[in-house]
Design a protein around this motif. Structure first.
Motif: not given
Length: 290
Positions: A48, A128, A177, A179, A222, A270-272, A274, A277
């Motif tokens: 990232r 990112d 993806g 944030s 997000r 992180s994607s955790h 996702s 928001t």
């Protein structure tokens, strides 16, 4: 072994100490912990590209270190007089095997914000993660009468204008993806009278975070915020009249160390996270917030 949070880090009383603004890490007693010896990454942010304002010290340095150990390249801002602290942040990021780009930048100036985003895109090709962390405060125990227009303007431009400009300028370069993570504060909900103007901005950051999150949700971006309680950073001896009992008012009886804030910023990036928001992650040491 599980550590007792009451005693994991130093508790007040601390030695009396003061610094000129913006403050530096070296003279602080006890020294802040940014996770140098404790933070272990697990690949949550591999490859990232992150931009962090105020990354030379305090929470910003802890986030830069954690992001690097999670696999991210980091561009961060600092004020010109904070060069020594910025060099240490760069060292920590590079020691983790990631690219560090330190950029002197006063985010009160729109053109400097524009050049910062251009630099990030030149270095990384995209953004990112944008962490709007830089802030200014100055305690005024004598009340609103003591807050000059010059101080009020500096607080507003640092804490709000810079965040607004950087978010607006970065969004075209943030892919789905990605944030934005803003730093608000317990002051947004429980304002201290001596930090009236600072607390105003932190309340505004909550509203900005929740509104922008709804605006860009359909783009797959997000927007969240972290609301720290008292944290032991150079901003404290540089802007507060009394550091001896700093953080004692929290239910845990001590201030946080910057290292204790960084995992919140990692999680939100992180994607955790996702499906998270428009949220404010409170890290206040036990102070209840709405």
């Amino acid at each position: 072994m599980t550590e007792n949070p009451l005693h994991r880090h130093p508790r007040p009383e601390f030695p009396e100490q003061g610094q000129e603004h913006p403050g530096w890490t070296g003279p602080m007693d006890p020294p802040p912990d940014h996770g140098e010896e404790s933070y272990e990454g697990s690949g949550l942010l591999t490859d990232r590209k992150a931009v962090i304002t105020g990354g030379d010290s305090g929470i910003g340095r802890a986030v830069a270190l954690a992001y690097a150990r999670e696999g991210a390249d980091v561009l961060f801002t600092y004020l010109p007089e904070e060069g020594d602290d910025a060099a240490e942040t760069s060292r920590l990021v590079e020691e983790a095997g990631r690219k560090a780009v330190a950029v002197p930048c006063d985010i009160r100036e729109e053109e400097q914000c524009r050049r910062l985003i251009e630099r990030a895109v030149d270095e990384f090709g995209r953004i990112d993660i944008l962490v709007n962390n830089a802030a200014y405060q100055m305690s005024q125990p004598d009340g609103i009468e003591a807050i000059t227009t010059e101080q009020f303007d500096r607080v507003m431009r640092t804490n709000l204008y810079g965040m607004f400009w950087l978010s607006k300028m970065a969004l075209p370069h943030i892919p789905a993806g990605g944030s934005i993570i803003n730093t608000t504060s317990v002051q947004a909900y429980k304002p201290s009278p001596h930090l009236l103007d600072y607390a105003m901005t932190k309340g505004a950051i909550v509203t900005f975070t929740q509104g922008l999150a709804q605006m860009v949700a359909q783009d797959g971006i997000r927007v969240n915020a972290v609301a720290p309680g008292p944290v032991w950073t150079p901003l404290i001896p540089a802007t507060m009249p009394d550091t001896v009992e700093f953080g004692k008012q929290s239910p845990l009886g001590r201030p946080a160390q910057p290292a204790e804030m960084a995992p919140a910023y990692v999680f939100l990036a992180s994607s955790h996270a996702s499906f998270i928001t428009a949220e404010i992650l409170n890290a206040t040491g036990g102070t209840p917030l709405p």
